[in-house]
Design a protein around this motif. Sequence first.
Motif, PDB file in Angstrom:
ATOM      1  N   THR A 230      16.383  33.082 -13.137  1.00  0.00           N
ATOM      2  CA  THR A 230      17.674  32.407 -13.029  1.00  0.00           C
ATOM      3  C   THR A 230      18.251  32.148 -14.415  1.00  0.00           C
ATOM      4  N   PHE A 231      19.493  32.554 -14.608  1.00  0.00           N
ATOM      5  CA  PHE A 231      20.253  32.261 -15.817  1.00  0.00           C
ATOM      6  C   PHE A 231      21.346  31.292 -15.410  1.00  0.00           C
ATOM      7  N   GLN A 232      21.433  30.167 -16.114  1.00  0.00           N
ATOM      8  CA  GLN A 232      22.378  29.126 -15.733  1.00  0.00           C
ATOM      9  C   GLN A 232      23.002  28.491 -16.966  1.00  0.00           C
ATOM     10  N   ALA A 233      24.289  28.172 -16.859  1.00  0.00           N
ATOM     11  CA  ALA A 233      24.947  27.444 -17.940  1.00  0.00           C
ATOM     12  C   ALA A 233      24.260  26.093 -18.118  1.00  0.00           C
ATOM     13  N   TYR A 234      24.033  25.718 -19.365  1.00  0.00           N
ATOM     14  CA  TYR A 234      23.458  24.406 -19.650  1.00  0.00           C
ATOM     15  C   TYR A 234      24.415  23.348 -19.121  1.00  0.00           C
ATOM     16  N   PRO A 235      23.911  22.312 -18.451  1.00  0.00           N
ATOM     17  CA  PRO A 235      24.800  21.306 -17.861  1.00  0.00           C
ATOM     18  C   PRO A 235      25.810  20.737 -18.862  1.00  0.00           C
ATOM     19  N   GLY A 236      27.088  20.784 -18.464  1.00  0.00           N
ATOM     20  CA  GLY A 236      28.163  20.243 -19.288  1.00  0.00           C
ATOM     21  C   GLY A 236      28.653  21.176 -20.380  1.00  0.00           C
ATOM     22  N   GLU A 237      28.097  22.390 -20.464  1.00  0.00           N
ATOM     23  CA  GLU A 237      28.502  23.336 -21.503  1.00  0.00           C
ATOM     24  C   GLU A 237      28.994  24.631 -20.856  1.00  0.00           C
ATOM     25  N   THR A 238      29.827  25.376 -21.587  1.00  0.00           N
ATOM     26  CA  THR A 238      30.399  26.613 -21.065  1.00  0.00           C
ATOM     27  C   THR A 238      30.089  27.780 -21.992  1.00  0.00           C
ATOM     28  N   PRO A 239      29.175  28.654 -21.584  1.00  0.00           N
ATOM     29  CA  PRO A 239      28.967  29.872 -22.360  1.00  0.00           C
ATOM     30  C   PRO A 239      30.031  30.899 -21.996  1.00  0.00           C
ATOM     31  N   ILE A 240      30.519  31.603 -22.994  1.00  0.00           N
ATOM     32  CA  ILE A 240      31.538  32.642 -22.784  1.00  0.00           C
ATOM     33  C   ILE A 240      30.987  33.948 -23.342  1.00  0.00           C
ATOM     34  N   PHE A 241      31.006  34.987 -22.511  1.00  0.00           N
ATOM     35  CA  PHE A 241      30.550  36.309 -22.944  1.00  0.00           C
ATOM     36  C   PHE A 241      31.760  37.204 -23.083  1.00  0.00           C
ATOM     37  N   ASN A 242      32.000  37.701 -24.278  1.00  0.00           N
ATOM     38  CA  ASN A 242      33.159  38.557 -24.511  1.00  0.00           C
ATOM     39  C   ASN A 242      32.763  39.830 -25.240  1.00  0.00           C
ATOM     40  N   GLY A 243      31.672  40.434 -24.780  1.00  0.00           N
ATOM     41  CA  GLY A 243      31.209  41.678 -25.386  1.00  0.00           C
ATOM     42  C   GLY A 243      32.272  42.753 -25.309  1.00  0.00           C
TER      43      GLY A 243
ATOM     44  N   THR B 244       8.177  35.487 -12.942  1.00  0.00           N
ATOM     45  CA  THR B 244       8.752  35.061 -11.673  1.00  0.00           C
ATOM     46  C   THR B 244       9.002  33.552 -11.641  1.00  0.00           C
ATOM     47  N   GLY B 245      10.228  33.191 -11.263  1.00  0.00           N
ATOM     48  CA  GLY B 245      10.588  31.787 -11.101  1.00  0.00           C
ATOM     49  C   GLY B 245      11.123  31.102 -12.341  1.00  0.00           C
ATOM     50  N   ASP B 246      11.180  31.784 -13.468  1.00  0.00           N
ATOM     51  CA  ASP B 246      11.635  31.155 -14.710  1.00  0.00           C
ATOM     52  C   ASP B 246      13.142  30.900 -14.695  1.00  0.00           C
ATOM     53  N   LEU B 247      13.537  29.851 -15.411  1.00  0.00           N
ATOM     54  CA  LEU B 247      14.934  29.448 -15.555  1.00  0.00           C
ATOM     55  C   LEU B 247      15.317  29.542 -17.028  1.00  0.00           C
ATOM     56  N   VAL B 248      16.488  30.121 -17.297  1.00  0.00           N
ATOM     57  CA  VAL B 248      17.003  30.190 -18.662  1.00  0.00           C
ATOM     58  C   VAL B 248      18.347  29.477 -18.695  1.00  0.00           C
ATOM     59  N   TYR B 249      18.431  28.407 -19.473  1.00  0.00           N
ATOM     60  CA  TYR B 249      19.705  27.728 -19.691  1.00  0.00           C
ATOM     61  C   TYR B 249      20.426  28.411 -20.843  1.00  0.00           C
ATOM     62  N   ILE B 250      21.702  28.693 -20.645  1.00  0.00           N
ATOM     63  CA  ILE B 250      22.519  29.301 -21.686  1.00  0.00           C
ATOM     64  C   ILE B 250      23.426  28.209 -22.240  1.00  0.00           C
TER      65      ILE B 250
END
Length: 95
Positions: free
Chosen positions: A64-77, A36-42
């Motif tokens: 919480t899953f969040q894009a790492y600041p200044g970066e863009t993760p793209i999911f194309n499964g 509970t309460g954990d943050l995951v930067y992608i």
Amino acid sequence: MATYYIATTGTDGAARTGSISQPWRTIEYAVTRLTTGDLVYIRGGTYSEVWDIVGYNGGAGYFTFQAYPGETPIFNGPGSAANSIDNSSYIKIIE
């Protein structure tokens, strides 16, 4: 609350801590390690994984899953049913 990281260069497994220097590779692996309460930067990059988060509940606080600041993760499964959250609650995904 702890902070973890996922990166295209990461590796899933007990030998990895999910730290910025030892990131995990997949969302599905990360979600099984969260409390509970954990943050995951992608971190930025293209992820071809298909993830399904099923039956997880953050309880009194969010996962919480969040894009790492200044970066863009793209999911194309592949496929139209790629990437889903089912029967779960208290999960945030932030750009």
